[in-house]
Design a protein around this motif. Structure first.
Motif, PDB file in Angstrom:
ATOM      1  N   ARG A  92       0.836  -1.199   0.000  1.00 39.29           N
ATOM      2  CA  ARG A  92       0.000   0.000   0.000  1.00 39.29           C
ATOM      3  C   ARG A  92       0.869   1.246   0.000  1.00 39.29           C
ATOM      4  NH1 ARG A  92      -4.359  -1.020   3.729  1.00 39.29           N
ATOM      5  NH2 ARG A  92      -5.137  -2.113   1.925  1.00 39.29           N
ATOM      6  N   PHE A  93       0.524   2.171  -0.889  1.00 38.52           N
ATOM      7  CA  PHE A  93       1.153   3.489  -0.890  1.00 38.52           C
ATOM      8  C   PHE A  93       0.466   4.350   0.159  1.00 38.52           C
ATOM      9  CE2 PHE A  93       2.572   2.379  -5.183  1.00 38.52           C
ATOM     10  CZ  PHE A  93       3.835   2.938  -5.206  1.00 38.52           C
ATOM     11  N   LYS A  94       1.245   5.222   0.787  1.00 35.94           N
ATOM     12  CA  LYS A  94       0.705   6.168   1.762  1.00 35.94           C
ATOM     13  C   LYS A  94       1.476   7.474   1.613  1.00 35.94           C
ATOM     14  CE  LYS A  94      -0.082   6.832   6.684  1.00 35.94           C
ATOM     15  NZ  LYS A  94       0.065   6.296   8.028  1.00 35.94           N
ATOM     16  N   ALA A  95       0.769   8.581   1.691  1.00 36.06           N
ATOM     17  CA  ALA A  95       1.402   9.898   1.625  1.00 36.06           C
ATOM     18  C   ALA A  95       1.244  10.577   2.974  1.00 36.06           C
ATOM     19  CB  ALA A  95       0.764  10.754   0.533  1.00 36.06           C
ATOM     20  N   GLY A  96       2.353  10.838   3.638  1.00 36.54           N
ATOM     21  CA  GLY A  96       2.316  11.539   4.914  1.00 36.54           C
ATOM     22  C   GLY A  96       1.569  10.779   5.985  1.00 36.54           C
ATOM     23  N   GLY A  97       1.147  11.517   6.999  1.00 32.85           N
ATOM     24  CA  GLY A  97       0.346  10.925   8.065  1.00 32.85           C
ATOM     25  C   GLY A  97       1.171  10.311   9.180  1.00 32.85           C
ATOM     26  N   GLY A  98       0.488   9.480   9.982  1.00 37.33           N
ATOM     27  CA  GLY A  98       1.100   8.877  11.158  1.00 37.33           C
ATOM     28  C   GLY A  98       2.207   7.901  10.814  1.00 37.33           C
ATOM     29  N   LEU A  99       3.006   7.599  11.812  1.00 36.00           N
ATOM     30  CA  LEU A  99       4.181   6.755  11.623  1.00 36.00           C
ATOM     31  C   LEU A  99       4.029   5.388  12.285  1.00 36.00           C
ATOM     32  CD1 LEU A  99       6.769   9.594  12.266  1.00 36.00           C
ATOM     33  CD2 LEU A  99       5.886   8.796  10.070  1.00 36.00           C
ATOM     34  N   ALA A 100       2.928   5.169  12.978  1.00 35.30           N
ATOM     35  CA  ALA A 100       2.569   3.875  13.568  1.00 35.30           C
ATOM     36  C   ALA A 100       3.686   3.258  14.416  1.00 35.30           C
ATOM     37  CB  ALA A 100       2.125   2.900  12.474  1.00 35.30           C
ATOM     38  N   GLY A 101       4.478   4.096  15.061  1.00 42.10           N
ATOM     39  CA  GLY A 101       5.527   3.585  15.935  1.00 42.10           C
ATOM     40  C   GLY A 101       6.732   3.013  15.219  1.00 42.10           C
ATOM     41  N   GLY A 167       4.219   9.143 -10.576  1.00 38.80           N
ATOM     42  CA  GLY A 167       3.847   9.868  -9.369  1.00 38.80           C
ATOM     43  C   GLY A 167       2.943   9.053  -8.452  1.00 38.80           C
ATOM     44  N   PHE A 168       2.586   9.654  -7.347  1.00 34.93           N
ATOM     45  CA  PHE A 168       1.898   8.951  -6.265  1.00 34.93           C
ATOM     46  C   PHE A 168       0.490   8.461  -6.624  1.00 34.93           C
ATOM     47  CE2 PHE A 168      -0.913   8.859  -2.622  1.00 34.93           C
ATOM     48  CZ  PHE A 168      -0.223   8.024  -1.760  1.00 34.93           C
ATOM     49  N   THR A 169      -0.380   9.342  -7.072  1.00 40.05           N
ATOM     50  CA  THR A 169      -1.801   8.991  -7.216  1.00 40.05           C
ATOM     51  C   THR A 169      -2.062   7.839  -8.184  1.00 40.05           C
ATOM     52  OG1 THR A 169      -2.424  11.217  -6.551  1.00 40.05           O
ATOM     53  CG2 THR A 169      -4.101   9.910  -7.696  1.00 40.05           C
ATOM     54  N   PRO A 170      -1.520   7.846  -9.395  1.00 38.87           N
ATOM     55  CA  PRO A 170      -1.783   6.703 -10.280  1.00 38.87           C
ATOM     56  C   PRO A 170      -1.304   5.377  -9.685  1.00 38.87           C
ATOM     57  CG  PRO A 170      -0.706   8.471 -11.501  1.00 38.87           C
ATOM     58  CD  PRO A 170      -0.701   8.858 -10.059  1.00 38.87           C
ATOM     59  N   CYS A 171      -0.192   5.427  -8.968  1.00 39.62           N
ATOM     60  CA  CYS A 171       0.359   4.195  -8.390  1.00 39.62           C
ATOM     61  C   CYS A 171      -0.472   3.723  -7.208  1.00 39.62           C
ATOM     62  CB  CYS A 171       1.802   4.418  -7.970  1.00 39.62           C
ATOM     63  SG  CYS A 171       2.816   4.925  -9.368  1.00 39.62           S
ATOM     64  N   ALA A 172      -0.914   4.652  -6.377  1.00 38.79           N
ATOM     65  CA  ALA A 172      -1.785   4.277  -5.259  1.00 38.79           C
ATOM     66  C   ALA A 172      -3.071   3.658  -5.804  1.00 38.79           C
ATOM     67  CB  ALA A 172      -2.091   5.490  -4.391  1.00 38.79           C
ATOM     68  N   ASN A 173      -3.634   4.241  -6.849  1.00 37.30           N
ATOM     69  CA  ASN A 173      -4.856   3.692  -7.450  1.00 37.30           C
ATOM     70  C   ASN A 173      -4.629   2.294  -8.009  1.00 37.30           C
ATOM     71  OD1 ASN A 173      -6.273   6.014  -6.855  1.00 37.30           O
ATOM     72  ND2 ASN A 173      -5.967   6.920  -8.874  1.00 37.30           N
ATOM     73  N   ARG A 174      -3.467   2.058  -8.567  1.00 39.06           N
ATOM     74  CA  ARG A 174      -3.162   0.781  -9.200  1.00 39.06           C
ATOM     75  C   ARG A 174      -2.788  -0.307  -8.202  1.00 39.06           C
ATOM     76  NH1 ARG A 174       1.025   2.050 -13.235  1.00 39.06           N
ATOM     77  NH2 ARG A 174      -0.726   3.225 -14.041  1.00 39.06           N
ATOM     78  N   TYR A 175      -2.040   0.035  -7.146  1.00 39.67           N
ATOM     79  CA  TYR A 175      -1.464  -0.986  -6.275  1.00 39.67           C
ATOM     80  C   TYR A 175      -2.158  -1.152  -4.919  1.00 39.67           C
ATOM     81  CZ  TYR A 175       2.388  -1.577  -9.518  1.00 39.67           C
ATOM     82  OH  TYR A 175       3.127  -1.881 -10.636  1.00 39.67           O
TER      83      TYR A 175
END
Length: 182
Positions: A92-101, A167-175
């Motif tokens: 899963r791709f993720k942009a920013g946000g929490g670091l989950a420890g 870039g991020f968005t097409p890859c997040a949508n695909r993967y």
């Protein structure tokens, strides 16, 4: 320009462990890495690929200085890492946000002064019990998991190249919806 960081630990004792997912993906790109300071670097496709030679939890020691040297903003950085919160077979791709420890991500965020970097999270599944997390990530995949892990690595290789080229968005949508588990 961009920076792709494969998280892992240096040395042959860690080579096949779950925590070296980032190194394993970068190794599949067919790049020629050269030692530079505390990292193995490859310049290709208009950017920099790096395998830090610090340990996983100190990845920021390499990423921060490289980002400043190459003048790469956080949103042009992709960190490839293992993720216990995803089952084996998912990425899963993720942009920013929490670091989950994740101490490696925390180290990077502190070095950059931002959590705005992108991540490619590779599911490794959960340990048998929460207390066994450290031992679990430093263990190799079980023989019955290896065929699925190989499919994950190949998909992740494609995902990294997608991020570099599209870039991020097409890859997040695909993967992000991809489930490689049988």
């Amino acid at each position: 320009m961009f920076l792709v960081v494969g998280q892992g630990n240096p040395g042959p004792g860690y080579e096949r462990t779950r925590h070296n997912a980032g190194f394993q993906v970068l190794d599949r790109l067919g790049l020629e890495f050269r030692k530079r300071g505390e990292a193995l670097l490859a310049e290709a496709k208009g950017g920099v690929f790096v395998k830090p030679l610090t340990y996983y939890n100190a990845t920021g020691r390499v990423v921060g200085p490289l980002a400043r040297f190459y003048k790469i903003p956080p949103e042009r950085i992709l960190v490839v890492h293992d993720e216990m919160d995803l089952p084996l077979g998912r990425l899963r791709f993720k942009a920013g946000g929490g670091l989950a420890g994740n101490k490696g991500l925390i180290s990077i965020a502190e070095a950059l002064g931002s959590t705005g970097f992108h991540r490619l999270r590779l599911g490794i599944g959960k340990p048998p019990s929460p207390r066994e997390g450290a031992r679990y990530v430093l263990s190799p995949f079980r023989p019955e998991e290896l065929p699925l892990w190989e499919r994950v690595l190949e998909a992740a290789r494609g995902a990294v190249l997608c991020w570099v080229e599209e870039g991020f968005t097409p890859c997040a949508n695909r993967y992000n919806a991809l489930d490689l588990a049988p």
